[in-house]
Design a protein around this motif. Structure first.
Motif, PDB file in Angstrom:
ATOM      1  N   GLY A 131      40.291 -16.099 -42.184  1.00 26.71           N
ATOM      2  CA  GLY A 131      40.237 -14.690 -41.853  1.00 26.71           C
ATOM      3  C   GLY A 131      39.304 -13.901 -42.749  1.00 26.71           C
ATOM      4  O   GLY A 131      38.928 -14.333 -43.846  1.00 26.71           O
ATOM      5  N   PHE A 132      38.913 -12.721 -42.257  1.00 26.23           N
ATOM      6  CA  PHE A 132      38.165 -11.762 -43.073  1.00 26.23           C
ATOM      7  C   PHE A 132      39.185 -11.058 -43.953  1.00 26.23           C
ATOM      8  O   PHE A 132      40.119 -10.433 -43.457  1.00 26.23           O
ATOM      9  CB  PHE A 132      37.423 -10.766 -42.190  1.00 26.23           C
ATOM     10  N   LYS A 133      39.037 -11.142 -45.260  1.00 28.54           N
ATOM     11  CA  LYS A 133      40.132 -10.826 -46.170  1.00 28.54           C
ATOM     12  C   LYS A 133      39.960  -9.488 -46.870  1.00 28.54           C
ATOM     13  O   LYS A 133      38.979  -9.273 -47.583  1.00 28.54           O
ATOM     14  CB  LYS A 133      40.277 -11.954 -47.193  1.00 28.54           C
ATOM     15  N   ARG A 134      40.960  -8.628 -46.696  1.00 30.01           N
ATOM     16  CA  ARG A 134      41.048  -7.420 -47.501  1.00 30.01           C
ATOM     17  C   ARG A 134      41.509  -7.808 -48.914  1.00 30.01           C
ATOM     18  O   ARG A 134      41.955  -8.931 -49.164  1.00 30.01           O
ATOM     19  CB  ARG A 134      42.037  -6.446 -46.875  1.00 30.01           C
ATOM     20  N   ILE A 153      43.457 -23.357 -50.269  1.00 28.53           N
ATOM     21  CA  ILE A 153      41.998 -23.334 -50.197  1.00 28.53           C
ATOM     22  C   ILE A 153      41.540 -22.115 -49.396  1.00 28.53           C
ATOM     23  O   ILE A 153      41.641 -22.091 -48.168  1.00 28.53           O
ATOM     24  CB  ILE A 153      41.430 -24.650 -49.607  1.00 28.53           C
ATOM     25  N   PRO A 154      41.074 -21.068 -50.084  1.00 25.49           N
ATOM     26  CA  PRO A 154      40.500 -19.933 -49.348  1.00 25.49           C
ATOM     27  C   PRO A 154      39.210 -20.346 -48.666  1.00 25.49           C
ATOM     28  O   PRO A 154      38.297 -20.911 -49.298  1.00 25.49           O
ATOM     29  CB  PRO A 154      40.252 -18.891 -50.442  1.00 25.49           C
ATOM     30  N   VAL A 155      39.135 -20.103 -47.375  1.00 31.14           N
ATOM     31  CA  VAL A 155      37.930 -20.412 -46.606  1.00 31.14           C
ATOM     32  C   VAL A 155      37.073 -19.151 -46.588  1.00 31.14           C
ATOM     33  O   VAL A 155      37.460 -18.133 -46.006  1.00 31.14           O
ATOM     34  CB  VAL A 155      38.287 -20.878 -45.181  1.00 31.14           C
ATOM     35  N   LEU A 156      35.926 -19.222 -47.242  1.00 27.79           N
ATOM     36  CA  LEU A 156      35.077 -18.040 -47.433  1.00 27.79           C
ATOM     37  C   LEU A 156      34.496 -17.596 -46.098  1.00 27.79           C
ATOM     38  O   LEU A 156      33.827 -18.371 -45.404  1.00 27.79           O
ATOM     39  CB  LEU A 156      33.964 -18.356 -48.427  1.00 27.79           C
ATOM     40  N   ASP A 157      34.738 -16.341 -45.761  1.00 23.59           N
ATOM     41  CA  ASP A 157      34.311 -15.817 -44.472  1.00 23.59           C
ATOM     42  C   ASP A 157      33.029 -14.989 -44.584  1.00 23.59           C
ATOM     43  O   ASP A 157      32.401 -14.677 -43.584  1.00 23.59           O
ATOM     44  CB  ASP A 157      35.417 -14.954 -43.868  1.00 23.59           C
ATOM     45  N   ILE A 177      34.055 -23.095 -46.592  1.00 20.95           N
ATOM     46  CA  ILE A 177      33.158 -22.124 -45.960  1.00 20.95           C
ATOM     47  C   ILE A 177      33.377 -22.187 -44.456  1.00 20.95           C
ATOM     48  O   ILE A 177      33.344 -23.271 -43.865  1.00 20.95           O
ATOM     49  CB  ILE A 177      31.671 -22.412 -46.258  1.00 20.95           C
ATOM     50  N   ARG A 178      33.597 -21.034 -43.868  1.00 21.90           N
ATOM     51  CA  ARG A 178      33.665 -20.972 -42.413  1.00 21.90           C
ATOM     52  C   ARG A 178      32.273 -20.750 -41.855  1.00 21.90           C
ATOM     53  O   ARG A 178      31.550 -19.846 -42.287  1.00 21.90           O
ATOM     54  CB  ARG A 178      34.594 -19.860 -41.939  1.00 21.90           C
ATOM     55  N   VAL A 179      31.901 -21.580 -40.899  1.00 24.49           N
ATOM     56  CA  VAL A 179      30.599 -21.488 -40.259  1.00 24.49           C
ATOM     57  C   VAL A 179      30.715 -20.624 -39.009  1.00 24.49           C
ATOM     58  O   VAL A 179      31.635 -20.792 -38.201  1.00 24.49           O
ATOM     59  CB  VAL A 179      30.071 -22.889 -39.884  1.00 24.49           C
ATOM     60  N   ALA A 180      29.791 -19.698 -38.843  1.00 28.72           N
ATOM     61  CA  ALA A 180      29.787 -18.825 -37.671  1.00 28.72           C
ATOM     62  C   ALA A 180      29.211 -19.582 -36.482  1.00 28.72           C
ATOM     63  O   ALA A 180      28.003 -19.801 -36.390  1.00 28.72           O
ATOM     64  CB  ALA A 180      28.969 -17.564 -37.949  1.00 28.72           C
ATOM     65  N   SER A 192      29.905 -15.756 -33.195  1.00 30.63           N
ATOM     66  CA  SER A 192      31.208 -15.340 -33.692  1.00 30.63           C
ATOM     67  C   SER A 192      31.053 -14.310 -34.800  1.00 30.63           C
ATOM     68  O   SER A 192      30.163 -14.400 -35.641  1.00 30.63           O
ATOM     69  CB  SER A 192      31.970 -16.561 -34.231  1.00 30.63           C
ATOM     70  N   ARG A 193      31.949 -13.316 -34.815  1.00 39.86           N
ATOM     71  CA  ARG A 193      31.921 -12.318 -35.885  1.00 39.86           C
ATOM     72  C   ARG A 193      32.437 -12.889 -37.193  1.00 39.86           C
ATOM     73  O   ARG A 193      32.272 -12.278 -38.248  1.00 39.86           O
ATOM     74  CB  ARG A 193      32.768 -11.106 -35.485  1.00 39.86           C
ATOM     75  N   LEU A 194      33.073 -14.047 -37.147  1.00 43.54           N
ATOM     76  CA  LEU A 194      33.683 -14.655 -38.321  1.00 43.54           C
ATOM     77  C   LEU A 194      32.795 -15.751 -38.880  1.00 43.54           C
ATOM     78  O   LEU A 194      32.135 -16.478 -38.141  1.00 43.54           O
ATOM     79  CB  LEU A 194      35.057 -15.234 -37.967  1.00 43.54           C
ATOM     80  N   GLY A 195      32.773 -15.855 -40.204  1.00 45.50           N
ATOM     81  CA  GLY A 195      32.064 -16.956 -40.837  1.00 45.50           C
ATOM     82  C   GLY A 195      30.682 -16.601 -41.339  1.00 45.50           C
ATOM     83  O   GLY A 195      30.179 -15.487 -41.195  1.00 45.50           O
ATOM     84  N   VAL A 196      30.052 -17.608 -41.962  1.00 44.20           N
ATOM     85  CA  VAL A 196      28.733 -17.487 -42.579  1.00 44.20           C
ATOM     86  C   VAL A 196      27.706 -18.139 -41.663  1.00 44.20           C
ATOM     87  O   VAL A 196      27.948 -19.211 -41.104  1.00 44.20           O
ATOM     88  CB  VAL A 196      28.728 -18.177 -43.965  1.00 44.20           C
TER      89      VAL A 196
END
Length: 461
Positions: A131-134, A153-157, A177-180, A192-196
């Protein structure tokens, strides 16, 4: 006479692994639904817990067989996607099966805390934080890492997320790492709006991760369409695995890929999907690309949510009345609402398996199903296999019951469980069903039907 049972048996192969019918009515996972209705009434939601474990074990077995067949040197790890259903009884059942968990937002972490306090998990469990994290979500992730959940494991968004962990997490920690991914061509948006972005990943690793205290362990993707035997899916998966290979050559500690969720569930008795074939092809494709690039194969993670819990759920209703409108539209009015209780029907035009619970010997007729709200969209008038709905004719003095099946994922969360819903339609009672060692069933009333006092309090009266 055109009986309802003849219509169903001519259209589908009955019985199935989920449904059978006899003189007592319809059975769902061998549960006699008329007995449940007699004890609890309608409207009601039910969850049949053993189906959750059954689906988890089936997926684990299929991936295990695929790994053995292809001599794949990595492992398979099953994660449950908690956002599909956060209920304690769902997590309790799922965790019986040696699985890991995936979170998507801040308060998921409080569920992790509670599960640990109750002894249902230990600190070695893998927690994949998406998720995109606050800031509060990042704070909770950092806190459980510092408390000893070192397999969290935080998945970097995005490119800046790691800065928070570098400042707040003690010692070394793992990240993904989340891939877009690119969306399916028919989707309104392209990416996708999510990921790198793919083009940023290598530079991101060199500039932000390589010389940090973080160890990059996982590359993550989610294909929104789900896991399907389509050119689009295989193209996205292959592109992702090639990126893993490229990154693995400069980042030796990278050892896992997470392909997200996406196994579908049956939305019709005509449903066909070769789960074993898809698991085998996923394993084979990953191995082929890794061999081609001369890199070790990764461990494979999945995050099945709908697949885990969807087929355990059902919603049961009574027909309150029938109305003939415009001399051609026959309406059966249910004692609930599609908009509030099965919101995917209204919001996504999703279809579920819908069957009569009783009166299978009656004649059938074409009908429309109407919900209780005043909204014109509160209806159900087509199924996955046909643009019509058929149910038994209601004779004088008869009570007709119907069920919507495989509704166990997302509906309570999207509908606003326990809150205020359209036209103040109350949330129905919820019954949790388990199977005892002697083959009989245990019915537990998890929640009563929402009452007016609870609603008035929420509204400030």
């Amino acid at each position: 006479m055109r009986r309802y049972i003849d219509l169903i048996e001519q259209t589908f192969d009955l019985p199935t692994e989920d449904f059978k019918v006899d003189q007592q009515g319809l059975y769902f996972h061998d549960v006699p639904l008329m007995d449940v209705i007699k004890e609890f009434g309608t409207p009601l939601k039910l969850t049949y817990l053993p189906k959750i474990s059954e689906n988890i074990q089936r997926a684990k077995q299929m991936f295990s067989q695929a790994i053995e067949k292809h001599n794949y040197q990595g492992n398979y790890q099953y994660c449950y996607c908690t956002k599909s259903s956060h209920f304690e009884f769902v997590l309790r059942e799922a965790l019986k099966n040696d699985i890991h968990l995936e979170t998507s937002s801040t308060y998921d972490i409080q569920i992790i805390r509670k599960l640990y306090e109750q002894g249902k998990i230990d600190k070695n469990i893998r927690i994949v934080c998406n998720g995109f994290k606050r800031d509060l979500y990042k704070q909770y992730i950092s806190e459980i890492l510092n408390d000893g959940f070192r397999n969290c494991i935080p998945v970097l968004d995005n490119l800046g997320e790691i800065n928070y962990y570098e400042e707040h997490v003690k010692g070394e920690y793992e990240v993904g790492i989340r891939v877009a991914s690119d969306e399916e061509p028919r989707f309104e948006l392209y990416t996708s709006r999510l990921g790198v972005r793919y083009s940023d990943i290598i530079e991101f690793y060199h500039e932000k991760i390589k010389n940090s205290r973080a160890k990059l362990k996982m590359l993550h993707i989610f294909v929104n369409q789900g896991i399907s035997d389509s050119a689009y899916y295989w193209s996205e998966l292959s592109r992702f695995v090639y990126k893993y290979c490229e990154l693995k050559k400069i980042c030796p500690e990278l050892n896992s890929i997470d392909i997200g969720g996406g196994f579908p569930i049956k939305n019709s008795l005509w449903f066909t999907y070769d789960y074993a074939y898809m698991a085998e092809q996923i394993v084979a494709n990953i191995k082929e690309i890794c061999d081609e690039n001369d890199v070790p194969v990764p461990d494979i993670y999945t995050e099945f949510g709908i697949y885990t819990v969807g087929e355990s759920g059902a919603a049961i209703y009574s027909i309150l009345d029938q109305k003939l409108q415009n001399d051609k539209e026959l309406w059966y009015m249910i004692d609930g609402s599609f908009i509030t209780q099965l919101p995917d029907i209204w919001g996504l035009n999703r279809k579920y398996i819908m069957l009569a619970v009783n009166n299978w010997e009656n004649e059938y007729q074409k009908i429309n199903l109407g919900g209780l709200t005043c909204d014109s969209m509160d209806y159900y008038n087509s199924e996955a296999h046909t643009n019509e709905v058929f149910l038994p004719k209601i004779k004088n003095g008869e009570q007709q019951y119907i069920g919507f099946f495989h509704t166990g994922a997302y509906q309570e969360a999207i509908g606003g469980y326990g809150g205020i819903q359209h036209c103040l339609i109350p949330a129905p009672k919820h019954v949790v069903i388990n199977k005892k060692s002697d083959g009989t069933f245990d019915y537990q009333l998890f929640a009563r039907e929402q009452d007016s006092e609870a609603m008035m309090k929420l509204l400030g009266y």
